[in-house]
Design an enzyme around this catalytic site. Structure first.
Site, PDB file in Angstrom:
ATOM      1  CE  LYS A  37      27.727  10.850   7.840  1.00 35.96           C
ATOM      2  NZ  LYS A  37      28.647  10.925   6.723  1.00 35.96           N
ATOM      3  N   GLY A  38      28.393   8.848  14.131  1.00 33.99           N
ATOM      4  CA  GLY A  38      29.340   8.160  15.008  1.00 33.99           C
ATOM      5  C   GLY A  38      28.736   7.144  15.955  1.00 33.99           C
ATOM      6  CD  GLU A  93      27.773  12.005  19.917  1.00 32.70           C
ATOM      7  OE1 GLU A  93      27.650  11.050  19.136  1.00 32.70           O
ATOM      8  OE2 GLU A  93      27.916  13.181  19.535  1.00 32.70           O
ATOM      9  CG  ASP A  94      30.792   9.446  18.384  1.00 31.27           C
ATOM     10  OD1 ASP A  94      30.422  10.436  19.063  1.00 31.27           O
ATOM     11  OD2 ASP A  94      31.276   9.572  17.245  1.00 31.27           O
ATOM     12  CG  ASP A  97      36.642  16.230  22.296  1.00 32.05           C
ATOM     13  OD1 ASP A  97      37.546  15.904  23.069  1.00 32.05           O
ATOM     14  OD2 ASP A  97      36.844  16.930  21.275  1.00 32.05           O
ATOM     15  CE  LYS A 125      39.344  12.296  22.379  1.00 27.03           C
ATOM     16  NZ  LYS A 125      39.659  13.173  21.233  1.00 27.03           N
ATOM     17  CG  PHE A 146      41.499  12.280  16.448  1.00 27.82           C
ATOM     18  CD1 PHE A 146      40.596  13.317  16.636  1.00 27.82           C
ATOM     19  CD2 PHE A 146      41.271  11.373  15.415  1.00 27.82           C
ATOM     20  CE1 PHE A 146      39.494  13.455  15.811  1.00 27.82           C
ATOM     21  CE2 PHE A 146      40.171  11.509  14.585  1.00 27.82           C
ATOM     22  CZ  PHE A 146      39.279  12.556  14.788  1.00 27.82           C
ATOM     23  CB  VAL A 147      39.962   7.324  19.538  1.00 26.06           C
ATOM     24  CG1 VAL A 147      40.985   7.252  20.659  1.00 26.06           C
ATOM     25  CG2 VAL A 147      38.721   8.071  20.003  1.00 26.06           C
ATOM     26  CG  ASP A 153      34.549  10.467  11.145  1.00 25.57           C
ATOM     27  OD1 ASP A 153      34.093  10.801  12.255  1.00 25.57           O
ATOM     28  OD2 ASP A 153      34.750  11.281  10.223  1.00 25.57           O
ATOM     29  NE  ARG A 159      31.435   7.809   9.844  1.00 25.78           N
ATOM     30  CZ  ARG A 159      31.395   8.872  10.651  1.00 25.78           C
ATOM     31  NH1 ARG A 159      31.384   8.711  11.944  1.00 25.78           N
ATOM     32  NH2 ARG A 159      31.353  10.084  10.151  1.00 25.78           N
TER      33      ARG A 159
HETATM   34  P1  IMP Z   1      32.134  17.739  21.437  1.00 24.96           P
HETATM   35  O1  IMP Z   1      31.015  18.651  21.085  1.00 24.96           O
HETATM   36  O2  IMP Z   1      33.470  18.447  21.420  1.00 24.96           O
HETATM   37  O3  IMP Z   1      31.941  16.954  22.697  1.00 24.96           O
HETATM   38  O4  IMP Z   1      32.279  16.802  20.210  1.00 24.96           O
HETATM   39  C1  IMP Z   1      31.888  15.535  20.112  1.00 24.96           C
HETATM   40  C2  IMP Z   1      32.041  15.108  18.673  1.00 24.96           C
HETATM   41  O5  IMP Z   1      33.369  15.400  18.178  1.00 24.96           O
HETATM   42  C3  IMP Z   1      31.896  13.626  18.596  1.00 24.96           C
HETATM   43  O6  IMP Z   1      30.560  13.279  18.359  1.00 24.96           O
HETATM   44  C4  IMP Z   1      32.798  13.260  17.450  1.00 24.96           C
HETATM   45  O7  IMP Z   1      32.090  13.366  16.236  1.00 24.96           O
HETATM   46  C5  IMP Z   1      33.872  14.309  17.451  1.00 24.96           C
HETATM   47  N1  IMP Z   1      35.100  13.805  18.118  1.00 24.96           N
HETATM   48  C6  IMP Z   1      35.622  14.242  19.277  1.00 24.96           C
HETATM   49  N2  IMP Z   1      36.732  13.565  19.594  1.00 24.96           N
HETATM   50  C7  IMP Z   1      36.915  12.663  18.613  1.00 24.96           C
HETATM   51  C8  IMP Z   1      37.908  11.641  18.373  1.00 24.96           C
HETATM   52  O8  IMP Z   1      38.873  11.420  19.130  1.00 24.96           O
HETATM   53  N3  IMP Z   1      37.741  10.901  17.243  1.00 24.96           N
HETATM   54  C9  IMP Z   1      36.717  11.097  16.379  1.00 24.96           C
HETATM   55  N4  IMP Z   1      35.772  12.032  16.563  1.00 24.96           N
HETATM   56  C10 IMP Z   1      35.868  12.813  17.664  1.00 24.96           C
HETATM   57 MG    MG Z   2      29.781  12.519  16.417  1.00 25.53          MG
END
Ligand code: IMP
Ligand code: MG
Length: 173
Positions: A37-38, A93-94, A97, A125, A146-147, A153, A159
């Site tokens: 949903k992000g 994508e939001d 990470d 990040k 963490f944001v 969220d 959100r």
């Molecule tokens: P990745 O697979 O580790 O790149 O994860 C990405 C997902 O982790 C994002 O779509 C978010 O849902 C969640 N996420 C990663 N960092 C944060 C953060 O700082 N705040 C909120 N959600 C995060």
């Molecule tokens: Mg997400």
């Protein structure tokens, strides 16, 4: 809670990203694929700034829990409504990470033979990356904190904030 990126800066940056995308696709039709949903808030603002003809669709994914998540296995909860074959797709994508989610989704989408596949994220990040992911359009690079807000969220809350903030005391991941 501490504001990291103010509302005005986000608006301004989205205008720049949309101008770049509109110019890159130069009147060609684009399909924006948002990751629920992000990405909803970001995508809603981005799409309204685009000058090229465009359609939207959504996917929802969930990781299988931390141990499996770190191996990059992601489960599709909601798939796209339509085929993307031959289309110019931009995955929205939001935040990127570790990169595991985007790496998995790019693999899935690429196997469906889009004409082009680009990736657009509001936040990056880079220090947390486990798998390299090619991101074509990035809003902001942020430190390893963490944001929340602007779609992101903590336990499904925050959100709706119109800015991005650091959640202090909690939200560790
Ligand atoms: P990745 O697979 O580790 O790149 O994860 C990405 C997902 O982790 C994002 O779509 C978010 O849902 C969640 N996420 C990663 N960092 C944060 C953060 O700082 N705040 C909120 N959600 C995060
Ligand atoms: Mg997400």
């Amino acid at each position: 809670m501490r504001t990291l990126i103010e509302e005005g800066r986000i608006k301004e940056r989205i205008k720049q990203l949309a101008a770049q995308i509109s110019s890159d696709f130069d009147g060609h039709e684009v399909l924006l694929v948002g990751v629920l949903k992000g990405a909803v808030v970001f995508m809603a603002d981005l799409v309204r700034e685009l000058k090229c003809p465009c359609t939207i669709d959504f996917m929802a994914v969930s990781s299988y829990g931390m141990s499996t998540h770190s191996s990059g296995v992601v489960r599709i909860i909601k798939d796209l409504d339509h085929s993307i074959e031959g289309k110019h797709v931009i995955l929205v994508e939001d935040i990127v990470d570790t990169g595991l989610t985007l790496d998995y989704l790019c693999g899935v989408l690429r196997s469906r033979k889009p004409a082009t596949l680009k990736v657009c994220v509001l936040l990056d990040k880079p220090s947390r990356r486990k798998i390299p992911v090619k991101v074509d359009y990035t809003g902001f690079q942020i430190p390893d904190e963490f944001v929340i807000g602007y779609g992101l969220d903590y336990q499904e809350l925050y959100r709706q904030l119109p800015y991005v903030a650091v959640l202090e005391n909690g939200g560790s991941h």
